[in-house]
Structures are given as C-alpha cells and as structure tokens.
Design a protein around this motif. Sequence first.
Motif, PDB file in Angstrom:
ATOM      1  N   THR A  79       6.937   2.065  -4.964  1.00 51.84           N
ATOM      2  CA  THR A  79       6.754   3.168  -4.015  1.00 51.84           C
ATOM      3  C   THR A  79       7.686   3.146  -2.809  1.00 51.84           C
ATOM      4  O   THR A  79       7.842   4.173  -2.146  1.00 51.84           O
ATOM      5  N   GLY A  80       8.248   1.991  -2.480  1.00 51.79           N
ATOM      6  CA  GLY A  80       9.044   1.879  -1.261  1.00 51.79           C
ATOM      7  C   GLY A  80       8.205   1.729  -0.012  1.00 51.79           C
ATOM      8  O   GLY A  80       8.711   1.756   1.106  1.00 51.79           O
ATOM      9  N   VAL A  81       6.896   1.553  -0.195  1.00 51.30           N
ATOM     10  CA  VAL A  81       5.958   1.391   0.914  1.00 51.30           C
ATOM     11  C   VAL A  81       5.353   0.001   0.820  1.00 51.30           C
ATOM     12  O   VAL A  81       4.848  -0.383  -0.222  1.00 51.30           O
ATOM     13  N   GLU A  82       5.398  -0.742   1.928  1.00 52.98           N
ATOM     14  CA  GLU A  82       4.826  -2.084   1.940  1.00 52.98           C
ATOM     15  C   GLU A  82       3.586  -2.102   2.821  1.00 52.98           C
ATOM     16  O   GLU A  82       3.673  -1.932   4.034  1.00 52.98           O
ATOM     17  N   ILE A  83       2.438  -2.295   2.182  1.00 50.17           N
ATOM     18  CA  ILE A  83       1.180  -2.414   2.911  1.00 50.17           C
ATOM     19  C   ILE A  83       0.603  -3.785   2.590  1.00 50.17           C
ATOM     20  O   ILE A  83       0.284  -4.071   1.436  1.00 50.17           O
ATOM     21  N   HIS A  84       0.493  -4.629   3.595  1.00 47.83           N
ATOM     22  CA  HIS A  84      -0.076  -5.961   3.383  1.00 47.83           C
ATOM     23  C   HIS A  84      -1.541  -5.811   2.991  1.00 47.83           C
ATOM     24  O   HIS A  84      -2.280  -5.026   3.597  1.00 47.83           O
ATOM     25  N   PRO A  85      -1.996  -6.557   1.973  1.00 52.36           N
ATOM     26  CA  PRO A  85      -3.386  -6.417   1.534  1.00 52.36           C
ATOM     27  C   PRO A  85      -4.411  -6.838   2.585  1.00 52.36           C
ATOM     28  O   PRO A  85      -5.582  -6.469   2.478  1.00 52.36           O
ATOM     29  N   GLY A  86      -4.004  -7.558   3.616  1.00 54.17           N
ATOM     30  CA  GLY A  86      -4.928  -7.953   4.666  1.00 54.17           C
ATOM     31  C   GLY A  86      -5.137  -6.892   5.728  1.00 54.17           C
ATOM     32  O   GLY A  86      -6.061  -6.985   6.533  1.00 54.17           O
ATOM     33  N   ALA A  87      -4.294  -5.855   5.735  1.00 58.58           N
ATOM     34  CA  ALA A  87      -4.446  -4.778   6.715  1.00 58.58           C
ATOM     35  C   ALA A  87      -5.785  -4.084   6.513  1.00 58.58           C
ATOM     36  O   ALA A  87      -6.357  -4.112   5.425  1.00 58.58           O
ATOM     37  N   SER A  88      -6.264  -3.452   7.568  1.00 60.51           N
ATOM     38  CA  SER A  88      -7.525  -2.715   7.502  1.00 60.51           C
ATOM     39  C   SER A  88      -7.207  -1.231   7.677  1.00 60.51           C
ATOM     40  O   SER A  88      -6.749  -0.814   8.742  1.00 60.51           O
ATOM     41  N   ILE A  89      -7.446  -0.453   6.618  1.00 53.66           N
ATOM     42  CA  ILE A  89      -7.062   0.956   6.623  1.00 53.66           C
ATOM     43  C   ILE A  89      -8.282   1.822   6.359  1.00 53.66           C
ATOM     44  O   ILE A  89      -9.030   1.585   5.412  1.00 53.66           O
ATOM     45  N   GLY A  90      -8.449   2.837   7.180  1.00 54.06           N
ATOM     46  CA  GLY A  90      -9.576   3.762   7.051  1.00 54.06           C
ATOM     47  C   GLY A  90      -9.357   4.787   5.953  1.00 54.06           C
ATOM     48  O   GLY A  90      -8.471   4.653   5.107  1.00 54.06           O
ATOM     49  N   ARG A  91     -10.141   5.844   6.010  1.00 55.48           N
ATOM     50  CA  ARG A  91     -10.100   6.887   4.988  1.00 55.48           C
ATOM     51  C   ARG A  91      -8.990   7.892   5.258  1.00 55.48           C
ATOM     52  O   ARG A  91      -8.620   8.146   6.387  1.00 55.48           O
TER      53      ARG A  91
ATOM     54  N   LEU B 177      -3.093 -14.696  -3.618  1.00 55.97           N
ATOM     55  CA  LEU B 177      -1.813 -14.636  -4.327  1.00 55.97           C
ATOM     56  C   LEU B 177      -1.747 -13.416  -5.246  1.00 55.97           C
ATOM     57  O   LEU B 177      -0.759 -12.669  -5.190  1.00 55.97           O
ATOM     58  N   PRO B 178      -2.767 -13.160  -6.077  1.00 56.12           N
ATOM     59  CA  PRO B 178      -2.696 -11.942  -6.887  1.00 56.12           C
ATOM     60  C   PRO B 178      -2.594 -10.670  -6.029  1.00 56.12           C
ATOM     61  O   PRO B 178      -1.865  -9.737  -6.381  1.00 56.12           O
ATOM     62  N   ALA B 179      -3.276 -10.655  -4.907  1.00 54.75           N
ATOM     63  CA  ALA B 179      -3.205  -9.496  -4.014  1.00 54.75           C
ATOM     64  C   ALA B 179      -1.786  -9.293  -3.509  1.00 54.75           C
ATOM     65  O   ALA B 179      -1.263  -8.172  -3.504  1.00 54.75           O
ATOM     66  N   ARG B 180      -1.149 -10.377  -3.077  1.00 54.35           N
ATOM     67  CA  ARG B 180       0.227 -10.279  -2.562  1.00 54.35           C
ATOM     68  C   ARG B 180       1.207  -9.898  -3.662  1.00 54.35           C
ATOM     69  O   ARG B 180       2.114  -9.093  -3.434  1.00 54.35           O
ATOM     70  N   LEU B 181       1.035 -10.452  -4.845  1.00 49.91           N
ATOM     71  CA  LEU B 181       1.945 -10.119  -5.945  1.00 49.91           C
ATOM     72  C   LEU B 181       1.820  -8.639  -6.321  1.00 49.91           C
ATOM     73  O   LEU B 181       2.828  -7.957  -6.515  1.00 49.91           O
ATOM     74  N   LEU B 182       0.594  -8.154  -6.403  1.00 50.01           N
ATOM     75  CA  LEU B 182       0.393  -6.741  -6.725  1.00 50.01           C
ATOM     76  C   LEU B 182       0.916  -5.849  -5.604  1.00 50.01           C
ATOM     77  O   LEU B 182       1.518  -4.798  -5.867  1.00 50.01           O
ATOM     78  N   SER B 183       0.734  -6.266  -4.359  1.00 54.04           N
ATOM     79  CA  SER B 183       1.248  -5.448  -3.253  1.00 54.04           C
ATOM     80  C   SER B 183       2.780  -5.396  -3.273  1.00 54.04           C
ATOM     81  O   SER B 183       3.368  -4.353  -2.968  1.00 54.04           O
ATOM     82  N   GLN B 184       3.415  -6.479  -3.654  1.00 56.29           N
ATOM     83  CA  GLN B 184       4.874  -6.477  -3.757  1.00 56.29           C
ATOM     84  C   GLN B 184       5.352  -5.597  -4.912  1.00 56.29           C
ATOM     85  O   GLN B 184       6.384  -4.932  -4.822  1.00 56.29           O
TER      86      GLN B 184
ATOM     87  N   HIS C 268      -6.431  -4.845  -1.405  1.00 57.20           N
ATOM     88  CA  HIS C 268      -7.322  -5.221  -0.305  1.00 57.20           C
ATOM     89  C   HIS C 268      -8.625  -5.817  -0.841  1.00 57.20           C
ATOM     90  O   HIS C 268      -9.126  -6.812  -0.305  1.00 57.20           O
ATOM     91  N   LYS C 269      -9.145  -5.236  -1.908  1.00 60.13           N
ATOM     92  CA  LYS C 269     -10.360  -5.799  -2.531  1.00 60.13           C
ATOM     93  C   LYS C 269     -10.090  -7.209  -3.045  1.00 60.13           C
ATOM     94  O   LYS C 269     -10.927  -8.108  -2.873  1.00 60.13           O
ATOM     95  N   LEU C 270      -8.937  -7.413  -3.660  1.00 56.62           N
ATOM     96  CA  LEU C 270      -8.571  -8.756  -4.121  1.00 56.62           C
ATOM     97  C   LEU C 270      -8.453  -9.715  -2.938  1.00 56.62           C
ATOM     98  O   LEU C 270      -8.913 -10.861  -3.001  1.00 56.62           O
ATOM     99  N   TRP C 271      -7.816  -9.259  -1.869  1.00 53.55           N
ATOM    100  CA  TRP C 271      -7.632 -10.071  -0.662  1.00 53.55           C
ATOM    101  C   TRP C 271      -8.974 -10.519  -0.093  1.00 53.55           C
ATOM    102  O   TRP C 271      -9.183 -11.688   0.212  1.00 53.55           O
ATOM    103  N   LEU C 272      -9.906  -9.560   0.025  1.00 57.42           N
ATOM    104  CA  LEU C 272     -11.218  -9.882   0.572  1.00 57.42           C
ATOM    105  C   LEU C 272     -12.016 -10.802  -0.347  1.00 57.42           C
ATOM    106  O   LEU C 272     -12.874 -11.557   0.128  1.00 57.42           O
TER     107      LEU C 272
END
Length: 192
Positions: A66-78, A53-60, A44-48
């Motif tokens: 992990t088997g969990v897909e979280i798009h780096p553009g999502a906004s997630i709280g604490r 592209l590096p953000a998406r590659l690292l997220s993939q 998310h820091k990379l995305w912002l």
Amino acid sequence: MGVFARIREDIAMAQRHDPAAHSKAEVVLAYSGVHAVWAYRITHKLWLAGLRLPARLLSQFARFLTGVEIHPGASIGRRLFIDHGMGVVIGETAVVGDDVMLYHGVTLGGKSRHGNVPGAQRHPTLRDCVTVGAGAKILGPITLGEWSTVGANAVVTKDAPARSILLGIPARAQPATNDDIKTARSLLASGS
C-alpha cells in the motif's frame, strides 16, 4: 461493532470525503489507504495478543502493498481515511481518534532521546475529526485537539487546542472557522 459494519463505515467515509470515489467497488478494490487501515486492524489484534513478530511482518507486507506504514502498536479509532496514502507513516505510540483524515506523505512521528522507556508515549495524539494535509509532519508526544486542521507540509511540534489551523514550519496554531474545517474535510464545495 462487527467487522463488516466497520468495513461499511470505512467505505462510506471514503465516498463522503473523496469526490473521486465513484463506487463502493472502486473503494474496495483500489483505495490503498483503506486497504492499509484494514491490514492495520489485523496486525493490531495480533500485537495486542502478544504476537509481535507476526504483527510486524504483516504490517511490513501491508506497507509494501500500500505504501502506507502503520505500526501495529498504534491506537487508531473508527473511520480513519487516508487519501492517496503513499508515504504515510504512523508510529508505534501514536493515538488517532475517530473520523481523522490524513493525506499522502503525512508522518505521525516520534521524538525520542536516548534512554526513553520502551512503550512510553513518543508519537502524537490526534483527537477526533482532525485533518492533516499532504506532506505534514507531526512530531513527538503532542496532542492536536478535535476538529483541528494541519496545512500541507506543516511541521507541528507543539500541542494545539481544538478547532485550530496549524500552518508553517514550525507550525503555529490559529483559530479555525466552520468554513475552514469544512473545506479541509472536502465537505464544502470550492468557491462556496
């Protein structure tokens, strides 16, 4: 808030909500949902920063691990806690509040029609303290109010007010009691 303070919060959240979490070391070393959240924070820091592209590659890569897909553009709280994690998908424009719990197989997915404007909200918003049961699908630019609970395998396509229980396909909202909320968040012993 510093990185280590956030890590401590994540570990405490896992221990508070998962009776199978026997130690901090176990959470740090073996909880894929926690690992996915940590990877998301980096992507998310990379995305912002515009490094899309590096953000998406690292997220993939994190998805592969992990088997969990979280798009780096999502906004997630604490203190997001993803229990078991496998198959969880959180889309690009999803907004997740603080202290949200997701079980395995949950999708926070988009509904888009042809011609959507890039970046337009097309994924759900989960307010603080929402719990989403295994296999549930929450689709489109809808909002679930604070302390709501989505039952396992429910399909939610409409807004729900705070303190709702959403059950069925399509899910229908009904008021939740305090015991309903505590039970969904593993804070009330079974049979109490």
